[in-house]
Design a protein around this motif. Structure first.
Motif, PDB file in Angstrom:
ATOM      1  N   UNK A 136       0.815  -1.215   0.000  1.00 24.80           N
ATOM      2  CA  UNK A 136       0.000   0.000   0.000  1.00 24.80           C
ATOM      3  C   UNK A 136       0.841   1.255   0.000  1.00 24.80           C
ATOM      4  N   UNK A 137       1.944   1.222   0.757  1.00 27.94           N
ATOM      5  CA  UNK A 137       2.848   2.379   0.770  1.00 27.94           C
ATOM      6  C   UNK A 137       3.434   2.593  -0.631  1.00 27.94           C
ATOM      7  N   UNK A 138       3.806   1.508  -1.299  1.00 25.76           N
ATOM      8  CA  UNK A 138       4.445   1.611  -2.620  1.00 25.76           C
ATOM      9  C   UNK A 138       3.516   2.206  -3.663  1.00 25.76           C
ATOM     10  N   UNK A 139       2.233   1.863  -3.615  1.00 24.27           N
ATOM     11  CA  UNK A 139       1.300   2.335  -4.647  1.00 24.27           C
ATOM     12  C   UNK A 139       0.428   3.471  -4.135  1.00 24.27           C
ATOM     13  N   UNK A 140       0.747   4.010  -2.942  1.00 23.71           N
ATOM     14  CA  UNK A 140      -0.032   5.095  -2.370  1.00 23.71           C
ATOM     15  C   UNK A 140       0.250   6.432  -3.042  1.00 23.71           C
ATOM     16  N   UNK A 141      -0.496   7.457  -2.669  1.00 23.12           N
ATOM     17  CA  UNK A 141      -0.380   8.763  -3.336  1.00 23.12           C
ATOM     18  C   UNK A 141       0.844   9.562  -2.919  1.00 23.12           C
ATOM     19  N   UNK A 170       4.875   8.401  -5.264  1.00 26.25           N
ATOM     20  CA  UNK A 170       5.172   8.532  -6.688  1.00 26.25           C
ATOM     21  C   UNK A 170       5.178   7.186  -7.389  1.00 26.25           C
ATOM     22  N   UNK A 171       5.590   7.163  -8.651  1.00 28.63           N
ATOM     23  CA  UNK A 171       5.611   5.915  -9.414  1.00 28.63           C
ATOM     24  C   UNK A 171       4.206   5.466  -9.778  1.00 28.63           C
ATOM     25  N   UNK A 172       4.002   4.141  -9.831  1.00 26.16           N
ATOM     26  CA  UNK A 172       2.679   3.586 -10.120  1.00 26.16           C
ATOM     27  C   UNK A 172       1.783   3.849  -8.920  1.00 26.16           C
ATOM     28  N   UNK A 185      -1.745   0.992   4.220  1.00 20.20           N
ATOM     29  CA  UNK A 185      -0.435   1.469   3.791  1.00 20.20           C
ATOM     30  C   UNK A 185      -0.502   2.759   2.998  1.00 20.20           C
ATOM     31  N   UNK A 186      -1.593   2.942   2.240  1.00 18.85           N
ATOM     32  CA  UNK A 186      -1.745   4.160   1.442  1.00 18.85           C
ATOM     33  C   UNK A 186      -1.878   5.409   2.304  1.00 18.85           C
ATOM     34  N   UNK A 187      -2.324   5.230   3.539  1.00 22.15           N
ATOM     35  CA  UNK A 187      -2.503   6.383   4.423  1.00 22.15           C
ATOM     36  C   UNK A 187      -1.183   6.928   4.955  1.00 22.15           C
ATOM     37  N   UNK A 188      -0.135   6.134   4.843  1.00 25.91           N
ATOM     38  CA  UNK A 188       1.157   6.527   5.418  1.00 25.91           C
ATOM     39  C   UNK A 188       1.884   7.492   4.474  1.00 25.91           C
ATOM     40  N   UNK A 189       2.111   8.700   4.958  1.00 19.73           N
ATOM     41  CA  UNK A 189       2.826   9.725   4.190  1.00 19.73           C
ATOM     42  C   UNK A 189       4.273   9.772   4.691  1.00 19.73           C
ATOM     43  N   UNK A 190       5.218   9.219   3.947  1.00 18.93           N
ATOM     44  CA  UNK A 190       6.616   9.200   4.406  1.00 18.93           C
ATOM     45  C   UNK A 190       7.169  10.585   4.697  1.00 18.93           C
ATOM     46  N   UNK A 191       6.754  11.593   3.915  1.00 16.95           N
ATOM     47  CA  UNK A 191       7.262  12.959   4.131  1.00 16.95           C
ATOM     48  C   UNK A 191       6.806  13.496   5.481  1.00 16.95           C
ATOM     49  N   UNK A 192       5.522  13.269   5.826  1.00 20.26           N
ATOM     50  CA  UNK A 192       5.004  13.706   7.125  1.00 20.26           C
ATOM     51  C   UNK A 192       5.702  12.948   8.253  1.00 20.26           C
ATOM     52  N   UNK A 193       5.946  11.655   8.022  1.00 18.08           N
ATOM     53  CA  UNK A 193       6.610  10.829   9.031  1.00 18.08           C
ATOM     54  C   UNK A 193       8.024  11.337   9.312  1.00 18.08           C
TER      55      UNK A 193
END
Length: 562
Positions: free
Chosen positions: A36-41, A44-46, A278-286
């Motif tokens: 979910x993290x990989x394909x989340x908004x 980037x990427x797919x 997983x899509x809810x996780x924003x790495x930048x915010x983290x």
């Protein structure tokens, strides 16, 4: 292609994440969250384009998981945990809200905002816990029943929380709404009992008589999701309605077939749920707020863990249960997403708090399989530190247990076996959780250990590594499988005789290394037939030949797979 393309992306990413988790010997749910993290908004990427639609489909995954749990669940299993579920859970929710309020005050938030945060973190994750227990083989143990009982009550508590929290600024306005919700809930439960006992069993029997597997699967799915939708219309949790539907169907003759048919569908939609998390996780915010997030996660994990553990001890649960419950239910659950959306839509919380809550929830969910997996080693460490006996034992021989029989389950079958072993002066010990049965065994003079046979620490006290034979009498296959796996880990060479409720269960037990699986209903049928033939003056030798042939016909094809 819209949502079709999104589902294809998630399934493919889920496969990759699952393969990575499998290679690292981690639970698959971690791989799904990673997908979910990989394909989340945010990465980037797919990227999945219709995230909201995926979240809606994920709700079906939660409903199907609880529906399947209901199918293999029995309300009788909740009896030993009803007090902590019905009384302890409301106390836990209030204490967790107080914990969240304290964290909010520590971070300088307003009081109303702090109360909102407390409400959002008070509930644990039913989906994550069930999946974790399944992967660890602990579903059916006493600690898992305590957790499930508390989670069910937590799910019911979502409704009053959704009503009360938005009314914090006007407390009086929410009381009539809360009263109306209680009346709706009572009416729904009455309607569910009536329809579930009178209409649904007849409908399922009629559909099953047509011998159409496709139609049967469609009917089972429609009942589970349909009742969930009706529950939603009554203002209750969609997933809770599906769970109630599963419990109703579990009492029918077709529950095993329904469960086997629904599992693949459940797993696919479950993937969508964990990917949506997983899509809810924003790495930048983290990264930008990692210090605050780390502090909040640690405070919640330790605070909720201590609350659950203390309540378990307070309600009389000992041994490994308080530790297992505390390490299992510390996380913030999926219903925090629902409450957070309500808070955002009513302008009760800010976008920043919304994102913080979702990030904390996702991080605690990711931690759950790791933290919960520490239960056994931490309990073993505790046992080394405290040399005193941690388990209640009765009538154990002073010479200890060697070359003996371990009987897992002190019900009627277990006590029958114990009586015969006692008459033959063979050493044995019973492992039992039910205090009523323990009292019966004490009166009979049987050696007994109070504990959960699905926990290695209990089997160690029973000296299973020195046992001559292990007999598992519990009827639930999930519990039996858990016990067998633990016994095999401690003593790979010991023979195990287990009770089974059908051919499929016998096959699964033989695959786990059970030496002999026995069907009580089949054996009872043979004995009734033998008595009838004796009454009809059939020769004893002929009766013996017929019963042996019948038994061979059932057991022989299965025994060849051992």
């Amino acid at each position: 292609m819209g949502i079709a393309a999104d589902i294809a992306i998630i399934v493919a990413a889920g496969l990759i994440g699952g393969l990575i988790a499998q290679q690292l010997r981690q639970p698959l749910i971690l791989g799904y969250i990673l997908a979910g993290v990989m394909v989340g908004p945010f990465t980037g990427g797919v990227t999945v384009s219709e995230i909201h639609d995926i979240e809606l489909l994920a709700e079906i995954g939660v409903a199907l998981l609880l529906f399947a749990l209901g199918l293999e669940f029995s309300l009788k299993e909740l009896r030993p945990v009803r007090n902590i579920a019905l009384i302890g859970t409301p106390i836990q929710i209030l204490l967790s809200i107080a914990l969240g309020f304290g964290i909010g005050q520590l971070l300088g938030w307003e009081r109303v905002i702090s109360l909102w945060f407390g409400g959002m973190i008070a509930l644990s994750s039913t989906m994550v816990i069930l999946k974790t227990l399944m992967s660890q083989g602990r579903l059916g143990t006493l600690s898992s029943r305590v957790m499930i009982g508390m989670l069910i009550v937590q799910d019911l508590a979502v409704v009053p929380l959704m009503i009360i929290l938005p009314q914090l600024n006007e407390p009086e306005a929410g009381l009539p709404v809360l009263g109306l919700a209680a009346l709706k809930a009572a009416f729904f439960l009455f309607l569910m009992v009536f329809v579930g006992t009178r209409v649904i069993p007849r409908l399922i029997a009629r559909i099953a008589a047509w011998n159409s597997r496709e139609l049967f699967l469609l009917a089972i799915t429609a009942i589970g999701l349909g009742i969930g939708y009706v529950t939603y219309l009554f203002g209750l949790s969609f997933a809770f309605g599906a769970f109630m539907a599963g419990i109703v169907l579990s009492e029918s003759d077709y529950s095993h077939q329904a469960l086997s048919d629904i599992i693949p569908l459940r797993d696919i939609f479950g993937l969508l749920f964990f990917a949506s998390v997983g899509m809810l996780l924003d790495p930048a915010f983290l990264i930008a707020n990692w210090q605050v997030i780390l502090l909040v996660v640690l405070l919640i994990a330790m605070g909720k863990g201590l609350i659950f553990s203390a309540l378990s001890s307070l309600f009389g649960y000992g041994n490994v249960v308080p530790l297992a419950v505390g390490l299992g239910l510390f996380q913030v659950g999926e219903f925090s997403f629902v409450l957070a959306r309500v808070g955002l839509s009513t302008n009760s919380i800010s976008q920043e708090l919304y994102t913080l809550t979702l990030t904390v929830a996702v991080m605690t969910m990711i931690m759950t399989p790791f933290v919960s997996g520490l239960t056994a080693p931490l309990y073993a460490l505790r046992k080394r530190w405290f040399k005193r006996e941690l388990l209640q034992t009765i009538n154990l021989p002073e010479t200890g247990l060697r070359d003996h029989v371990v009987i897992a389950g002190g019900g009627r079958i277990g006590q029958y076996v114990a009586q015969l072993l006692q008459q033959l002066e063979l050493n044995f010990v019973i492992i039992e959780l039910d205090y009523h049965r323990i009292g019966q065994a004490r009166e009979a003079g049987f050696p007994i250990i109070y504990g959960d046979a699905g926990q290695e620490i209990v089997l160690e006290v029973a000296q299973v590594e020195h046992a001559r034979l292990v007999i598992v009498t519990t009827p639930a296959v999930t519990i039996t499988q858990s016990i067998v796996e633990r016994v095999r880990h401690l003593n790979p060479a010991v023979h195990i005789v287990a009770r089974a409720e059908g051919v499929e269960q016998m096959q699964s037990l033989y695959a786990l290394g059970v030496y002999e699986a026995v069907q009580p209903e089949f054996e009872a049928g043979l004995e009734i037939t033998r008595q009838a033939l004796l009454h009809l003056d059939v020769a004893v030798s002929e009766i013996q030949r017929l019963t042996d042939a019948t038994r061979q016909e059932l057991y022989a094809p299965l025994q060849t797979r051992k």
